[in-house]
Design a protein around this motif. Structure first.
Motif, short mmCIF file in Angstrom:
data_model
loop_
_atom_site.label_atom_id
_atom_site.label_comp_id
_atom_site.label_asym_id
_atom_site.label_seq_id
_atom_site.Cartn_x
_atom_site.Cartn_y
_atom_site.Cartn_z
N ARG A 376 -12.64 -26.89 -25.74
CA ARG A 376 -11.65 -26.04 -24.65
C ARG A 376 -10.41 -26.14 -25.11
O ARG A 376 -10.00 -27.38 -25.33
CB ARG A 376 -12.16 -26.20 -23.36
N PRO A 377 -9.56 -25.27 -24.65
CA PRO A 377 -7.95 -25.71 -24.87
C PRO A 377 -7.58 -26.81 -24.06
O PRO A 377 -8.12 -26.82 -22.87
CB PRO A 377 -7.26 -24.24 -24.59
N PRO A 378 -6.40 -27.55 -24.18
CA PRO A 378 -6.03 -28.79 -23.47
C PRO A 378 -5.65 -28.20 -21.97
O PRO A 378 -6.19 -29.03 -20.99
CB PRO A 378 -4.84 -29.35 -24.18
N GLU A 379 -4.96 -27.32 -21.83
CA GLU A 379 -4.73 -26.57 -20.62
C GLU A 379 -5.67 -26.56 -19.70
O GLU A 379 -5.82 -26.85 -18.50
CB GLU A 379 -3.79 -25.32 -20.53
N GLU A 380 -6.88 -25.82 -20.06
CA GLU A 380 -8.29 -25.78 -19.72
C GLU A 380 -9.00 -26.98 -19.25
O GLU A 380 -9.39 -26.88 -18.10
CB GLU A 380 -9.08 -24.72 -20.37
N VAL A 382 -7.31 -29.93 -18.69
CA VAL A 382 -6.50 -30.47 -17.60
C VAL A 382 -6.72 -29.60 -16.28
O VAL A 382 -6.95 -30.51 -15.07
CB VAL A 382 -5.08 -30.42 -17.97
N GLY A 383 -6.87 -28.48 -16.11
CA GLY A 383 -7.53 -27.59 -14.94
C GLY A 383 -8.60 -28.18 -14.48
O GLY A 383 -9.09 -28.40 -13.23
N ASN A 386 -8.58 -31.46 -12.93
CA ASN A 386 -7.97 -31.43 -11.89
C ASN A 386 -8.91 -31.09 -10.48
O ASN A 386 -8.71 -31.72 -9.47
CB ASN A 386 -6.67 -30.52 -11.63
#
Length: 534
Positions: A376-380, A382-383, A386
């Motif tokens: 998965r992409p890093p932004e996903e 991190v989400g 969280n």
């Protein structure tokens, strides 16, 4: 719970005195009156408002001065009074001079004042010279009126000397007294009307000394205007009557009574304005202190006084800004290490080492985090993390524990340190069951193993005197981590040591059952595993 502090990008809020219930309903604004408008009004609107108020006030004060001249002249003129020639000359000279004085005063005083305040119309901060000049505008307006009425005193004195020399001293006294009245009103009104510009000039500054004279000088000036000069005029009137010797007792009594009433009314007016000039800044500080006492450190007072009262307002703003910064740091500190740890650190000395405590430890570790990060992409990622950690923090906080640290995709929570908890095992086990249940329902794409252990640890600061952190070290921490590894392979995703079950209350222990004895990696004695009942 921490007091409210400034958030990133949030501006401090300027307090309005009329927000206070003690003054609400009195028609007051941020500068003591609704006449001056709001704090953030348009510069052009402010200029028109101030120009209109100044011009109207100057016209009104000069008219009042003319009426004072006429009234006192009728009372104080020696017998047989003003001659017909002097009456005719005065009837022509007074309106002509008052109109001329109003026009000259408006052009010289008001326009000069607005030229001094040009920096505000240009929307820029004033220089130090412009700031001082702006705060001295009321004094400038007073000097303009003093010059105009000084000229009036000379003009009417000369006219009296040419037409009726016997009344020269009385004429000079009457015009000079009226000039004092006009100058006093001009100063008080100018200082009041120009408060918005004073607030702009003093915004963001903390001067080390008063910029427009101190309170002592202001009080002395007000005493001279409201008491000293009027009483001196009363004394001079009595002396003139005594020297001339042709004033009847009745006329002298009427003159003294009239002058006394003028002195009382004028003195009361000056005293009221003086009290308001002193009380309004203090009231704004008093109200703002109440806001700070309630935990709101975003408050800011508009500084509009160039005396020690303005320094008090500016000092309060500096104090509030410092408190807001301290609370912001305290809030960030609490978010990084936990509120309980932050409170303990502020209460005690910051030293390395710790104390032996019996605590319960909860360890949560994500399953398949490597594959998750690779797919998965890093932004996903991190989400998802969280959302995952939000469940952990929520349940640990709900059960009075401390999330001590986040280690990549894992979290370590402590129950019983730094705050002592009698039922730490009960709370840790309840938190573990709640986390397992919520992760399965709310974040199913992030399965995690959960381990709970109980035992003695050393809880305290570990590291170097220059950089350390609060943590717990001991066998229960290692045991909880190993239980987490095993929990990843069981259906409930949750395992606890039987020691933790035995330390818990019966109401919580009833939810658990023993399964098997396992010697965990790195340990020499077996651990009895417990898992929640179906």
């Amino acid at each position: 719970m921490y007091s409210r502090s400034l958030k990133p990008g949030e501006r401090r809020e300027r307090v309005r005195p009329d927000d206070d219930s003690s003054v609400r309903g009195r028609g007051q604004g941020p500068f003591g009156s609704w006449l001056l408008g709001p704090l953030d009004q348009d510069p052009a609107v402010l200029r028109r408002r101030v120009q209109g108020l100044l011009t109207g006030t100057l016209i009104a004060t000069n008219v009042i001065g003319a009426l004072v001249v006429v009234g006192l002249a009728a009372l104080l003129m020696p017998a047989p009074g003003m001659s017909g020639d002097l009456v005719r000359v005065t009837a022509i000279a007074v309106p002509v001079y008052v109109v001329s004085a109003v026009v000259v005063g408006a052009l010289w005083g008001t326009r000069g004042a607005l030229r001094t305040l040009r920096w505000a119309a240009e929307g820029r901060a004033p220089t130090d010279e412009e700031r001082v000049a702006s705060l001295r505008v009321p004094l400038r307006l007073t000097l303009v009126q003093a010059v105009l009425w000084g000229i009036a005193t000379v003009v009417f004195g000369v006219l009296a000397a040419l037409v009726q020399p016997r009344v020269v001293l009385t004429e000079l006294l009457v015009v000079a007294f009226a000039g004092v009245v006009v100058c006093a009103i001009a100063y008080l009104a100018g200082e009041f009307i120009l408060r918005p510009y004073a607030a702009l000039a003093l915004a963001g500054t903390s001067p080390a000394r008063p910029l427009s004279g101190g309170v002592n000088l202001r009080m002395l000036l007000f005493w001279c205007l409201g008491t000293g000069v009027p009483v001196a005029g009363l004394v001079v009137t009595a002396v003139l009557a005594w020297v001339r010797g042709d004033v009847s007792t009745t006329k002298l009594a009427i003159s003294v009574i009239a002058l006394g009433l003028v002195v009382l009314c004028f003195g009361l007016l000056v005293t009221v304005f003086t009290a308001r000039a002193v009380v309004n800044p203090i009231r704004s500080v008093q109200h703002a202190l109440g806001r700070v006492r309630a935990g709101d450190f975003t408050v800011e007072i508009p500084v509009y006084d160039g005396t020690e009262l303005g320094l008090l307002q500016a000092g309060f703003n500096g104090m509030a800004a410092g408190l807001a910064e301290r609370e912001r740091l305290r809030d960030l500190f609490g978010r990084h290490v936990g509120e309980d740890v932050a409170s303990e650190a502020m209460r005690t000395s910051a030293e390395l080492g710790g104390t032996v405590r019996t605590v319960s430890v909860l360890f949560v570790d994500l399953i398949g985090s490597t594959a998750l990060a690779a797919s998965r992409p890093p932004e996903e990622v991190v989400g998802l993390l969280n959302r995952f950690f939000a469940v952990v923090v929520d349940e640990v906080d709900r059960n009075h524990g401390l999330v001590n640290k986040f280690v990549g995709d894992a979290a370590l929570a402590i129950f019983g340190a730094p705050v002592l908890l009698e039922d730490h095992a009960t709370l840790a086990l309840a938190a573990g069951r709640a986390i397992a249940r919520r992760l399965a329902a709310e974040v199913p794409e992030c399965p995690a193993g959960i381990g709970v252990a109980t035992g003695e640890v050393v809880a305290g600061n570990v590291g170097d005197p220059r950089r350390f952190e609060y943590t717990v070290i001991g066998d229960p921490v290692n045991e909880a981590a190993r239980l987490t590894e095993l929990a990843k392979n069981v259906e409930a995703r949750l395992l606890a040591s039987w020691t933790a079950i035995e330390s818990a209350a019966e109401s919580e222990a009833a939810w658990w059952k023993a399964t098997e004895d396992v010697t965990l990696r790195g340990r020499t004695r077996p651990t009895t595993l417990a898992t929640p009942k179906s």
